[in-house]
Design an enzyme around this catalytic site. Structure first.
Site, PDB file in Angstrom:
ATOM      1  N   ASN A  32      50.721  18.412  26.433  1.00  0.00           N
ATOM      2  CA  ASN A  32      51.513  17.127  26.339  1.00  0.00           C
ATOM      3  C   ASN A  32      52.196  16.890  25.076  1.00  0.00           C
ATOM      4  O   ASN A  32      53.050  15.854  25.072  1.00  0.00           O
ATOM      5  CB  ASN A  32      50.406  15.852  26.805  1.00  0.00           C
ATOM      6  CG  ASN A  32      49.633  15.458  25.396  1.00  0.00           C
ATOM      7  OD1 ASN A  32      49.535  16.304  24.490  1.00  0.00           O
ATOM      8  ND2 ASN A  32      49.245  14.270  25.524  1.00  0.00           N
ATOM      9  N   ASN A  97      38.492  17.926  34.313  1.00  0.00           N
ATOM     10  CA  ASN A  97      39.269  18.428  35.334  1.00  0.00           C
ATOM     11  C   ASN A  97      39.507  19.861  35.167  1.00  0.00           C
ATOM     12  O   ASN A  97      39.689  20.536  36.402  1.00  0.00           O
ATOM     13  CB  ASN A  97      40.841  17.943  34.863  1.00  0.00           C
ATOM     14  CG  ASN A  97      41.007  16.515  35.184  1.00  0.00           C
ATOM     15  OD1 ASN A  97      40.398  16.002  36.323  1.00  0.00           O
ATOM     16  ND2 ASN A  97      41.670  15.833  34.525  1.00  0.00           N
ATOM     17  N   TYR A 143      35.662  12.113  18.523  1.00  0.00           N
ATOM     18  CA  TYR A 143      35.916  13.840  18.684  1.00  0.00           C
ATOM     19  C   TYR A 143      34.521  14.413  18.658  1.00  0.00           C
ATOM     20  O   TYR A 143      34.354  15.229  19.827  1.00  0.00           O
ATOM     21  CB  TYR A 143      36.481  14.100  17.141  1.00  0.00           C
ATOM     22  CG  TYR A 143      36.920  15.617  17.191  1.00  0.00           C
ATOM     23  CD1 TYR A 143      38.031  16.096  18.151  1.00  0.00           C
ATOM     24  CD2 TYR A 143      36.294  16.449  16.513  1.00  0.00           C
ATOM     25  CE1 TYR A 143      38.524  17.442  18.019  1.00  0.00           C
ATOM     26  CE2 TYR A 143      36.610  18.031  16.523  1.00  0.00           C
ATOM     27  CZ  TYR A 143      37.834  18.290  17.426  1.00  0.00           C
ATOM     28  OH  TYR A 143      37.983  19.580  17.280  1.00  0.00           O
ATOM     29  N   TYR A 157      27.901  21.592  34.999  1.00  0.00           N
ATOM     30  CA  TYR A 157      28.710  21.877  36.020  1.00  0.00           C
ATOM     31  C   TYR A 157      28.067  23.549  36.480  1.00  0.00           C
ATOM     32  O   TYR A 157      28.219  23.948  37.667  1.00  0.00           O
ATOM     33  CB  TYR A 157      30.182  22.129  35.809  1.00  0.00           C
ATOM     34  CG  TYR A 157      31.115  21.168  36.229  1.00  0.00           C
ATOM     35  CD1 TYR A 157      30.818  19.758  35.665  1.00  0.00           C
ATOM     36  CD2 TYR A 157      31.992  21.183  37.170  1.00  0.00           C
ATOM     37  CE1 TYR A 157      31.794  18.668  36.024  1.00  0.00           C
ATOM     38  CE2 TYR A 157      32.839  19.951  37.727  1.00  0.00           C
ATOM     39  CZ  TYR A 157      32.552  18.757  37.284  1.00  0.00           C
ATOM     40  OH  TYR A 157      33.407  17.710  37.497  1.00  0.00           O
TER      41      TYR A 157
END
Ligand code: UDP
Length: 308
Positions: A32, A97, A143, A157
């Site tokens: 970005n 994501n 952070y 996951y």
């Protein structure tokens, strides 16, 4: 391989993208441009195997890829503390994501974690088995805790959905393409020495860090991505340990500068010492850093002479 590099226009990401292209891979670079820059990847944009997408990792993204390198996050204290809530979002939502993408596509995902997960360590040098000493409400926590949560997500996951994960914990890294306004110690000292300004040592200069040249990190990162049957986390850093005062003197000497050292107040929750134990990386990856501090600093000084 088809590779996705989030944070690919940043300091480390741009080196990684270049190396992946040189090794014959296809690269999608997602950034970005908050701390990354188009100038870092300008030389790569001519390569047909390279594509750039200006996107925020907090927004779900789909591409059929084999390898995901998740590097997106401002990494220097002034940048990540500029908008701490955004830093947490980048670490946590960005990681989710990328893990969702890995779950859908079957890609392997490498998380660029950090020595900051050890906080202000009570164990020295730090081994991967050390759980850390992090103040969850300090200014660094956005952070540190963001990166810790990202590691948690990787393992959840992995256990719940069988996602193929790799975690590296990166220790202080320096080299060409560091942003001039990065605010980190190596770039600050080099720029100050080149300009003949005072070298700003925070506190009394007795705190230590171990500095790794970026090429060594990229080798370690690729070795980990290619390694079978080992999720990590694994430390990737240079165990040579220097005080900040020693670093200041070294930089002044290598630049040949007239700069003087000035001591400013110490910063909030600054870890006092940091040095990786890299025996696990040696054993599992056959990796260890090769570039000595003086040689790496010389190359970085050359870069800043060109761009400053
Ligand atoms: N530091 C310093 N002067 C500067 C920038 C940093 O003395 O101009 C110190 C900082 O307080 C810390 C060390 O150098 O003790 C490394 O800081 P950096 O921000 O580069 O990395 P990190 O704290 O994340 O390891």
């Amino acid at each position: 391989m088809k590779c996705l590099v989030t944070g690919g226009a940043g300091f480390i990401g741009s080196h990684l993208c270049g190396r992946l292209l040189r090794d014959g891979h296809e690269v999608i670079c997602l950034d970005n441009l908050f701390t990354g820059s188009r100038a870092n990847i300008a030389h790569l944009e001519l390569d047909p195997n390279f594509s750039f997408m200006e996107k925020n990792v907090q927004v779900p993204f789909f591409a059929k890829v084999d390898w995901i390198f998740n590097l997106a996050c401002p990494a220097s204290p002034p940048h990540y503390q500029h908008d701490p809530v955004e830093t947490v979002r980048t670490n946590v939502l960005g990681m989710m994501n990328m893990l969702d993408l890995a779950k859908t596509t079957g890609a392997r995902v490498l998380q660029a974690s950090t020595s900051e997960v050890y906080g202000d360590p009570l164990e020295h040098p730090q081994k991967e088995s050390y759980w850390g000493n992090v103040n969850p409400i300090s200014r660094r926590a956005c952070y540190d805790e963001g990166k810790r949560c990202a590691e948690t997500l990787c393992f959840d996951y992995h256990r719940e959905y069988g996602v193929d994960i790799r975690i590296i914990r990166i220790f202080n890294t320096y080299g060409p393409n560091m942003a001039k306004d990065d605010g980190r110690v190596v770039s600050n000292f080099i720029l100050q020495a080149l300009r003949g300004e005072d070298i700003t040592v925070y506190g009394d200069g007795s705190y230590t860090r171990s500095f790794q040249y970026v090429d060594d990190l990229i080798e370690g990162m690729l070795a980990m991505m290619k390694c079978e049957g080992f999720t990590g986390p694994v430390n990737i850093g240079n165990p040579g340990e220097f005080t900040i005062q020693e670093l200041a003197q070294k930089v002044i000497g290598l630049v040949g500068s007239q700069s003087k050292i000035t001591n400013l107040p110490a910063v909030d929750n600054d870890p006092k010492q940091r040095k990786p134990d890299i025996s696990l990386a040696k054993e599992k990856l056959g990796w260890e850093p090769k570039v000595p501090l003086d040689e790496g600093l010389r190359k970085t000084i050359e870069y800043f002479r060109r761009v400053a």
